[in-house]
Design a protein around this motif. Structure first.
Motif, PDB file in Angstrom:
ATOM      1  N   THR A 162       0.837  -1.146  -0.041  1.00  0.00           N
ATOM      2  CA  THR A 162      -0.044   0.047   0.025  1.00  0.00           C
ATOM      3  C   THR A 162       0.882   1.156  -0.093  1.00  0.00           C
ATOM      4  N   LEU A 163       0.500   2.212  -0.746  1.00  0.00           N
ATOM      5  CA  LEU A 163       1.200   3.388  -0.871  1.00  0.00           C
ATOM      6  C   LEU A 163       0.564   4.414   0.076  1.00  0.00           C
ATOM      7  N   LYS A 164       0.935   5.075   1.122  1.00  0.00           N
ATOM      8  CA  LYS A 164       0.121   5.747   2.047  1.00  0.00           C
ATOM      9  C   LYS A 164       0.856   6.901   2.216  1.00  0.00           C
ATOM     10  N   TYR A 165       0.147   7.838   2.736  1.00  0.00           N
ATOM     11  CA  TYR A 165       0.734   9.334   2.938  1.00  0.00           C
ATOM     12  C   TYR A 165       0.043  10.080   4.060  1.00  0.00           C
ATOM     13  N   ASN A 166       1.103  10.800   4.774  1.00  0.00           N
ATOM     14  CA  ASN A 166       0.634  11.877   5.880  1.00  0.00           C
ATOM     15  C   ASN A 166       0.786  13.129   5.575  1.00  0.00           C
ATOM     16  N   VAL A 167      -0.507  13.805   5.484  1.00  0.00           N
ATOM     17  CA  VAL A 167      -0.213  15.368   5.322  1.00  0.00           C
ATOM     18  C   VAL A 167       0.040  16.155   6.491  1.00  0.00           C
ATOM     19  N   MET A 168       1.131  16.926   6.698  1.00  0.00           N
ATOM     20  CA  MET A 168       1.582  17.688   7.487  1.00  0.00           C
ATOM     21  C   MET A 168       1.445  19.153   7.477  1.00  0.00           C
ATOM     22  N   PRO A 169       0.211  19.756   8.056  1.00  0.00           N
ATOM     23  CA  PRO A 169      -0.037  21.210   7.751  1.00  0.00           C
ATOM     24  C   PRO A 169       0.763  22.144   8.440  1.00  0.00           C
ATOM     25  N   TYR A 170       0.492  23.371   7.919  1.00  0.00           N
ATOM     26  CA  TYR A 170       1.411  24.503   8.957  1.00  0.00           C
ATOM     27  C   TYR A 170       0.612  24.525  10.327  1.00  0.00           C
ATOM     28  N   VAL A 171      -0.712  24.396  10.171  1.00  0.00           N
ATOM     29  CA  VAL A 171      -1.572  24.365  11.331  1.00  0.00           C
ATOM     30  C   VAL A 171      -2.572  23.621  11.368  1.00  0.00           C
ATOM     31  N   GLY A 172      -2.843  22.786  12.513  1.00  0.00           N
ATOM     32  CA  GLY A 172      -3.965  21.918  12.503  1.00  0.00           C
ATOM     33  C   GLY A 172      -3.369  20.353  12.626  1.00  0.00           C
ATOM     34  N   ILE A 173      -4.335  19.450  12.627  1.00  0.00           N
ATOM     35  CA  ILE A 173      -4.070  18.040  12.698  1.00  0.00           C
ATOM     36  C   ILE A 173      -3.477  17.411  11.404  1.00  0.00           C
ATOM     37  N   LEU A 174      -2.768  16.085  11.750  1.00  0.00           N
ATOM     38  CA  LEU A 174      -2.217  15.518  10.822  1.00  0.00           C
ATOM     39  C   LEU A 174      -3.279  14.682  10.146  1.00  0.00           C
ATOM     40  N   THR A 175      -3.339  14.416   8.803  1.00  0.00           N
ATOM     41  CA  THR A 175      -4.170  13.594   8.076  1.00  0.00           C
ATOM     42  C   THR A 175      -3.590  12.410   7.720  1.00  0.00           C
ATOM     43  N   TYR A 176      -4.068  11.209   7.617  1.00  0.00           N
ATOM     44  CA  TYR A 176      -3.421  10.230   6.826  1.00  0.00           C
ATOM     45  C   TYR A 176      -4.578   9.719   5.818  1.00  0.00           C
ATOM     46  N   GLY A 177      -4.040   8.892   4.849  1.00  0.00           N
ATOM     47  CA  GLY A 177      -4.586   8.465   3.774  1.00  0.00           C
ATOM     48  C   GLY A 177      -3.948   7.619   2.875  1.00  0.00           C
ATOM     49  N   GLU A 178      -4.903   6.933   1.792  1.00  0.00           N
ATOM     50  CA  GLU A 178      -4.007   5.811   1.206  1.00  0.00           C
ATOM     51  C   GLU A 178      -4.209   6.334  -0.368  1.00  0.00           C
ATOM     52  N   ALA A 179      -3.117   6.280  -1.024  1.00  0.00           N
ATOM     53  CA  ALA A 179      -3.137   6.774  -2.504  1.00  0.00           C
ATOM     54  C   ALA A 179      -3.191   5.630  -3.639  1.00  0.00           C
ATOM     55  N   ALA A 180      -2.542   4.291  -3.126  1.00  0.00           N
ATOM     56  CA  ALA A 180      -2.536   3.172  -4.004  1.00  0.00           C
ATOM     57  C   ALA A 180      -2.290   1.899  -3.394  1.00  0.00           C
ATOM     58  N   ARG A 181      -2.633   0.968  -4.012  1.00  0.00           N
ATOM     59  CA  ARG A 181      -2.734  -0.516  -3.459  1.00  0.00           C
ATOM     60  C   ARG A 181      -2.391  -1.229  -4.462  1.00  0.00           C
ATOM     61  N   THR A 182      -1.665  -2.543  -4.261  1.00  0.00           N
ATOM     62  CA  THR A 182      -1.526  -3.752  -5.223  1.00  0.00           C
ATOM     63  C   THR A 182      -2.984  -4.245  -5.457  1.00  0.00           C
ATOM     64  N   SER A 183      -3.261  -4.362  -6.789  1.00  0.00           N
ATOM     65  CA  SER A 183      -4.660  -5.084  -7.003  1.00  0.00           C
ATOM     66  C   SER A 183      -4.818  -6.383  -6.539  1.00  0.00           C
ATOM     67  N   ASP A 184      -3.560  -7.160  -6.428  1.00  0.00           N
ATOM     68  CA  ASP A 184      -3.689  -8.578  -5.938  1.00  0.00           C
ATOM     69  C   ASP A 184      -2.500  -8.861  -4.702  1.00  0.00           C
ATOM     70  N   SER A 185      -2.946  -9.643  -4.084  1.00  0.00           N
ATOM     71  CA  SER A 185      -1.969 -10.115  -3.096  1.00  0.00           C
ATOM     72  C   SER A 185      -0.899 -10.741  -3.744  1.00  0.00           C
ATOM     73  N   ILE A 186       0.350 -10.414  -3.367  1.00  0.00           N
ATOM     74  CA  ILE A 186       1.812 -11.067  -3.900  1.00  0.00           C
ATOM     75  C   ILE A 186       2.420 -12.197  -3.108  1.00  0.00           C
ATOM     76  N   PRO A 187       2.615 -13.311  -3.514  1.00  0.00           N
ATOM     77  CA  PRO A 187       3.034 -14.354  -2.867  1.00  0.00           C
ATOM     78  C   PRO A 187       4.650 -14.073  -2.683  1.00  0.00           C
ATOM     79  N   PHE A 188       5.365 -14.709  -1.815  1.00  0.00           N
ATOM     80  CA  PHE A 188       6.723 -14.524  -1.517  1.00  0.00           C
ATOM     81  C   PHE A 188       7.404 -15.839  -2.250  1.00  0.00           C
ATOM     82  N   PRO A 189       8.345 -15.371  -3.245  1.00  0.00           N
ATOM     83  CA  PRO A 189       9.024 -16.891  -3.736  1.00  0.00           C
ATOM     84  C   PRO A 189       9.859 -17.610  -2.777  1.00  0.00           C
ATOM     85  N   GLU A 190      10.336 -18.689  -3.325  1.00  0.00           N
ATOM     86  CA  GLU A 190      11.457 -19.560  -2.458  1.00  0.00           C
ATOM     87  C   GLU A 190      12.590 -18.757  -2.547  1.00  0.00           C
ATOM     88  N   GLN A 191      13.176 -19.083  -1.451  1.00  0.00           N
ATOM     89  CA  GLN A 191      14.476 -18.648  -1.037  1.00  0.00           C
ATOM     90  C   GLN A 191      15.513 -18.856  -1.917  1.00  0.00           C
TER      91      GLN A 191
END
Length: 196
Positions: A162-191
């Motif tokens: 997930t691509l997430k963000y945190n908006v830091m304002p000059y005055v006020g509270i921090l806001t969080y959000g999500e800009a993008a997400r992988t469409s499918d779950s991605i499995p881990f390969p063999e070592q």
């Protein structure tokens, strides 16, 4: 008649009240601006290699780390590493308004390990300080080491990124959000046995 000190006190109290009212108005006006950032997150490759625990500069600390055993019984130097290649095209300019100081942008991996414990791991981050920098086209590898606290990645569920963000304002509270997400779950390969 009022003294000079009383007049100075009244004027400074009035200006302080006006300043607080202005700052509250600025903070509240930020909620009027609703932003919908558009982005895409692509994980192009995941590789798993045997880990090495070269974290400390001196040999004594490295010796203690390599001989230390965790509760689950594995040696710390055998923790596998997982380098991940990511591509991030994103337009985050709608998040910038006159009260935005900077954005904290990060990629988070979410997976469930073999013991059934849900994990959220930050693997990459970036601070964006201006609207000109907010139109991204990035490709690269994870910035932070991505390790599973186990002997291997076997029986670990696939991960969502997930691509997430945190908006830091000059005055006020921090806001969080999500800009993008992988469409499918991605499995881990063999070592793999060694780094390519």
């Amino acid at each position: 008649m009022h003294s000079t000190y009383a007049r100075i006190n009244n004027v400074s109290a009035f200006f302080s009240s006006c300043m607080m009212a202005l700052l509250c108005a600025i903070a509240l006006s930020s909620f009027i601006f609703t932003a919908d950032p558009k982005g895409d997150l692509n994980v192009t490759s995941i590789q798993i290699f045997p880990g090495n625990a070269r974290r400390y500069a001196n040999k004594k600390a490295r010796f203690h780390l390599s001989t230390f055993r965790h509760i689950s019984g594995y040696v710390a130097s055998s923790i596998p590493d997982s380098p991940i290649s990511i591509q991030i095209p994103a337009d985050l300019t709608p998040l910038f308004n006159w009260n935005t100081k900077q954005l904290f942008l990060y990629v988070q991996a979410e997976y469930t390990n073999a013991q059934g414990v849900y994990n959220e791991v930050v693997i990459w981050d970036k601070i964006i300080r201006s609207k000109e920098e907010a139109n991204l086209t990035l490709s690269g590898r994870n910035k932070y080491v991505f390790r599973n606290l186990g002997k291997s990645w076997k029986n670990v569920g696939p991960a969502n990124y997930t691509l997430k963000y945190n908006v830091m304002p000059y005055v006020g509270i921090l806001t969080y959000g999500e800009a993008a997400r992988t469409s499918d779950s991605i499995p881990f390969p063999e070592q793999r046995s060694e780094v390519a």
